[in-house]
Motif scaffolding. Structure first.
Motif, PDB file in Angstrom:
ATOM      1  N   VAL A 190       0.804  -1.436  -0.001  1.00 16.77           N
ATOM      2  CA  VAL A 190       0.263  -0.191   0.087  1.00 16.77           C
ATOM      3  C   VAL A 190       0.852   1.262  -0.099  1.00 16.77           C
ATOM      4  O   VAL A 190       0.561   2.302  -0.866  1.00 16.77           O
ATOM      5  CB  VAL A 190      -1.041  -0.124   1.209  1.00 16.77           C
ATOM      6  N   LEU A 191       2.020   1.071   0.783  1.00 14.64           N
ATOM      7  CA  LEU A 191       3.050   2.355   0.856  1.00 14.64           C
ATOM      8  C   LEU A 191       3.559   2.564  -0.299  1.00 14.64           C
ATOM      9  O   LEU A 191       3.721   3.839  -0.916  1.00 14.64           O
ATOM     10  CB  LEU A 191       4.069   2.205   1.832  1.00 14.64           C
ATOM     11  N   ARG A 192       3.874   1.685  -1.343  1.00 16.77           N
ATOM     12  CA  ARG A 192       4.295   1.915  -2.677  1.00 16.77           C
ATOM     13  C   ARG A 192       3.245   3.001  -3.571  1.00 16.77           C
ATOM     14  O   ARG A 192       3.885   3.470  -4.660  1.00 16.77           O
ATOM     15  CB  ARG A 192       4.733   0.595  -3.541  1.00 16.77           C
ATOM     16  N   GLY A 193       2.196   3.085  -3.092  1.00 18.08           N
ATOM     17  CA  GLY A 193       1.237   3.809  -4.011  1.00 18.08           C
ATOM     18  C   GLY A 193       1.248   5.159  -3.469  1.00 18.08           C
ATOM     19  O   GLY A 193       0.340   6.028  -3.826  1.00 18.08           O
ATOM     20  N   VAL A 194       2.039   5.438  -2.366  1.00 15.40           N
ATOM     21  CA  VAL A 194       1.888   6.833  -1.712  1.00 15.40           C
ATOM     22  C   VAL A 194       3.397   7.518  -1.929  1.00 15.40           C
ATOM     23  O   VAL A 194       4.311   6.899  -1.588  1.00 15.40           O
ATOM     24  CB  VAL A 194       1.757   6.731  -0.249  1.00 15.40           C
ATOM     25  N   SER A 195       3.519   8.624  -2.558  1.00 14.70           N
ATOM     26  CA  SER A 195       4.636   9.092  -2.953  1.00 14.70           C
ATOM     27  C   SER A 195       5.494   9.585  -1.471  1.00 14.70           C
ATOM     28  O   SER A 195       6.800   9.279  -1.496  1.00 14.70           O
ATOM     29  CB  SER A 195       4.548  10.457  -3.764  1.00 14.70           C
ATOM     30  N   PHE A 196       4.935  10.073  -0.686  1.00 15.66           N
ATOM     31  CA  PHE A 196       5.383  10.692   0.546  1.00 15.66           C
ATOM     32  C   PHE A 196       4.655   9.948   1.903  1.00 15.66           C
ATOM     33  O   PHE A 196       3.533  10.043   1.748  1.00 15.66           O
ATOM     34  CB  PHE A 196       5.582  12.015   0.608  1.00 15.66           C
ATOM     35  N   TRP A 197       5.437   9.431   2.728  1.00 14.06           N
ATOM     36  CA  TRP A 197       4.913   9.025   3.935  1.00 14.06           C
ATOM     37  C   TRP A 197       5.830   9.119   5.137  1.00 14.06           C
ATOM     38  O   TRP A 197       6.953   9.061   5.034  1.00 14.06           O
ATOM     39  CB  TRP A 197       4.328   7.501   3.746  1.00 14.06           C
ATOM     40  N   VAL A 198       5.198   9.255   6.233  1.00  8.97           N
ATOM     41  CA  VAL A 198       5.944   9.124   7.553  1.00  8.97           C
ATOM     42  C   VAL A 198       5.380   8.075   8.370  1.00  8.97           C
ATOM     43  O   VAL A 198       4.089   8.248   8.855  1.00  8.97           O
ATOM     44  CB  VAL A 198       5.869  10.708   8.455  1.00  8.97           C
ATOM     45  N   GLU A 199       6.132   7.096   8.877  1.00  7.85           N
ATOM     46  CA  GLU A 199       5.846   6.144   9.814  1.00  7.85           C
ATOM     47  C   GLU A 199       6.249   6.508  11.104  1.00  7.85           C
ATOM     48  O   GLU A 199       7.598   6.324  11.294  1.00  7.85           O
ATOM     49  CB  GLU A 199       6.196   4.839   9.128  1.00  7.85           C
ATOM     50  N   LEU A 200       5.471   6.681  12.087  1.00 10.63           N
ATOM     51  CA  LEU A 200       6.065   6.696  13.287  1.00 10.63           C
ATOM     52  C   LEU A 200       6.228   5.357  14.109  1.00 10.63           C
ATOM     53  O   LEU A 200       5.325   4.462  13.828  1.00 10.63           O
ATOM     54  CB  LEU A 200       4.831   7.748  14.283  1.00 10.63           C
ATOM     55  N   CYS A 201       7.444   5.310  14.676  1.00 14.61           N
ATOM     56  CA  CYS A 201       7.803   4.024  15.287  1.00 14.61           C
ATOM     57  C   CYS A 201       7.503   3.925  16.596  1.00 14.61           C
ATOM     58  O   CYS A 201       8.208   4.061  17.525  1.00 14.61           O
ATOM     59  CB  CYS A 201       9.300   3.533  14.893  1.00 14.61           C
ATOM     60  N   TYR A 202       6.349   3.692  16.982  1.00 15.46           N
ATOM     61  CA  TYR A 202       5.813   3.369  18.373  1.00 15.46           C
ATOM     62  C   TYR A 202       6.418   2.443  18.946  1.00 15.46           C
ATOM     63  O   TYR A 202       6.748   2.292  20.278  1.00 15.46           O
ATOM     64  CB  TYR A 202       4.170   3.200  18.540  1.00 15.46           C
ATOM     65  N   SER A 203       6.955   1.368  18.353  1.00  9.02           N
ATOM     66  CA  SER A 203       7.596   0.136  19.013  1.00  9.02           C
ATOM     67  C   SER A 203       9.053   0.735  19.211  1.00  9.02           C
ATOM     68  O   SER A 203       9.792  -0.198  19.764  1.00  9.02           O
ATOM     69  CB  SER A 203       7.385  -1.118  17.845  1.00  9.02           C
ATOM     70  N   ASP A 204       9.428   1.965  18.744  1.00  3.19           N
ATOM     71  CA  ASP A 204      10.896   2.245  18.987  1.00  3.19           C
ATOM     72  C   ASP A 204      10.931   3.586  19.248  1.00  3.19           C
ATOM     73  O   ASP A 204      11.677   4.448  18.695  1.00  3.19           O
ATOM     74  CB  ASP A 204      11.809   2.002  17.626  1.00  3.19           C
ATOM     75  N   GLY A 205      10.445   4.017  20.499  1.00  2.00           N
ATOM     76  CA  GLY A 205      10.236   5.239  20.902  1.00  2.00           C
ATOM     77  C   GLY A 205       9.635   6.265  20.048  1.00  2.00           C
ATOM     78  O   GLY A 205       8.495   5.671  19.390  1.00  2.00           O
ATOM     79  N   MET A 206       9.711   7.508  19.555  1.00  2.29           N
ATOM     80  CA  MET A 206       9.027   8.382  18.606  1.00  2.29           C
ATOM     81  C   MET A 206       9.988   8.726  17.378  1.00  2.29           C
ATOM     82  O   MET A 206       9.967   9.707  16.763  1.00  2.29           O
ATOM     83  CB  MET A 206       8.558   9.485  19.400  1.00  2.29           C
ATOM     84  N   ASP A 207      10.747   7.524  16.963  1.00  5.19           N
ATOM     85  CA  ASP A 207      11.641   7.776  15.801  1.00  5.19           C
ATOM     86  C   ASP A 207      10.742   7.463  14.684  1.00  5.19           C
ATOM     87  O   ASP A 207       9.644   7.186  14.924  1.00  5.19           O
ATOM     88  CB  ASP A 207      12.782   6.665  15.895  1.00  5.19           C
ATOM     89  N   ALA A 208      11.026   7.875  13.553  1.00  8.40           N
ATOM     90  CA  ALA A 208      10.240   7.561  12.369  1.00  8.40           C
ATOM     91  C   ALA A 208      11.021   6.999  11.140  1.00  8.40           C
ATOM     92  O   ALA A 208      12.237   7.451  11.022  1.00  8.40           O
ATOM     93  CB  ALA A 208       9.742   8.999  12.022  1.00  8.40           C
ATOM     94  N   LYS A 209      10.323   6.641  10.209  1.00  9.47           N
ATOM     95  CA  LYS A 209      10.784   6.303   8.772  1.00  9.47           C
ATOM     96  C   LYS A 209       9.873   7.184   8.034  1.00  9.47           C
ATOM     97  O   LYS A 209       9.117   7.311   8.150  1.00  9.47           O
ATOM     98  CB  LYS A 209      10.590   4.869   8.341  1.00  9.47           C
ATOM     99  N   ILE A 210      10.744   7.935   6.941  1.00  9.12           N
ATOM    100  CA  ILE A 210      10.193   8.722   6.000  1.00  9.12           C
ATOM    101  C   ILE A 210      10.767   8.245   4.736  1.00  9.12           C
ATOM    102  O   ILE A 210      11.612   8.200   4.103  1.00  9.12           O
ATOM    103  CB  ILE A 210      10.946  10.271   6.196  1.00  9.12           C
ATOM    104  N   GLY A 211       9.519   7.949   3.955  1.00 13.55           N
ATOM    105  CA  GLY A 211       9.348   7.652   2.486  1.00 13.55           C
ATOM    106  C   GLY A 211       9.070   8.823   1.609  1.00 13.55           C
ATOM    107  O   GLY A 211       8.120   9.540   1.601  1.00 13.55           O
ATOM    108  N   VAL A 212      10.318   8.977   0.811  1.00 12.72           N
ATOM    109  CA  VAL A 212      10.152  10.082  -0.396  1.00 12.72           C
ATOM    110  C   VAL A 212      10.532   9.625  -1.618  1.00 12.72           C
ATOM    111  O   VAL A 212      11.431   9.138  -1.869  1.00 12.72           O
ATOM    112  CB  VAL A 212      11.252  11.036  -0.058  1.00 12.72           C
ATOM    113  N   ASP A 213       9.395   9.423  -2.469  1.00  7.81           N
ATOM    114  CA  ASP A 213       9.533   8.866  -3.777  1.00  7.81           C
ATOM    115  C   ASP A 213      10.418   7.637  -3.866  1.00  7.81           C
ATOM    116  O   ASP A 213      11.536   7.442  -4.630  1.00  7.81           O
ATOM    117  CB  ASP A 213      10.047  10.048  -4.744  1.00  7.81           C
ATOM    118  N   GLY A 214      10.135   6.812  -3.274  1.00 10.62           N
ATOM    119  CA  GLY A 214      10.817   5.399  -3.220  1.00 10.62           C
ATOM    120  C   GLY A 214      12.135   5.164  -2.291  1.00 10.62           C
ATOM    121  O   GLY A 214      12.457   4.183  -1.893  1.00 10.62           O
ATOM    122  N   ARG A 215      12.572   6.227  -1.802  1.00  9.04           N
ATOM    123  CA  ARG A 215      13.542   6.244  -0.917  1.00  9.04           C
ATOM    124  C   ARG A 215      13.214   6.343   0.606  1.00  9.04           C
ATOM    125  O   ARG A 215      12.342   6.758   0.996  1.00  9.04           O
ATOM    126  CB  ARG A 215      15.039   7.302  -0.998  1.00  9.04           C
TER     127      ARG A 215
END
Length: 112
Positions: free
Chosen positions: A61-86
């Motif tokens: 599903v994320l592959r269809g979204v150009s930009f996303w921010v995934e908050l990592c509740y399982s690891d504090g409040m770190d995040a993964k940020i997806g920007v056009d595939g990276r």
């Protein structure tokens, strides 16, 4: 630009949506509970998705979204940020960083 916020709890969704709306009043910001994220991504087609890592969202599903921010509740409040595939990582993400991602998404928005 369309933004979908599916964070849990509801108060987080509302706070992020309010910050995004104040920063960019022209954004179309939609809130949905995590269990509705997949359906909302398909129907709403957001340019930016803000969700959490424990929502069970299919990575396809994320592959269809150009930009996303995934908050990592399982690891504090770190995040993964997806920007056009990276994917980048942000330690203890701030609202300011989230708004910069939104700015980047808006700057590259193709009007969809």
């Amino acid at each position: 630009m369309r933004v979908l916020v599916t964070l849990s709890p509801l108060m987080y969704r509302e706070a992020i949506a309010l910050s995004l709306h104040r920063h960019h009043p022209d954004f179309e910001v939609r809130l949905a509970p995590p269990e509705a994220a997949e359906e909302q991504v398909k129907d709403f087609r957001p340019r930016l998705l803000v969700h959490n890592d424990t929502d069970g969202l299919d990575p396809e599903v994320l592959r269809g979204v150009s930009f996303w921010v995934e908050l990592c509740y399982s690891d504090g409040m770190d995040a993964k940020i997806g920007v056009d595939g990276r994917v980048e990582e942000a330690r203890d993400i701030s609202t300011e960083k989230l708004l910069r991602v939104a700015d980047e998404a808006a700057a590259l928005d193709d009007g969809s």
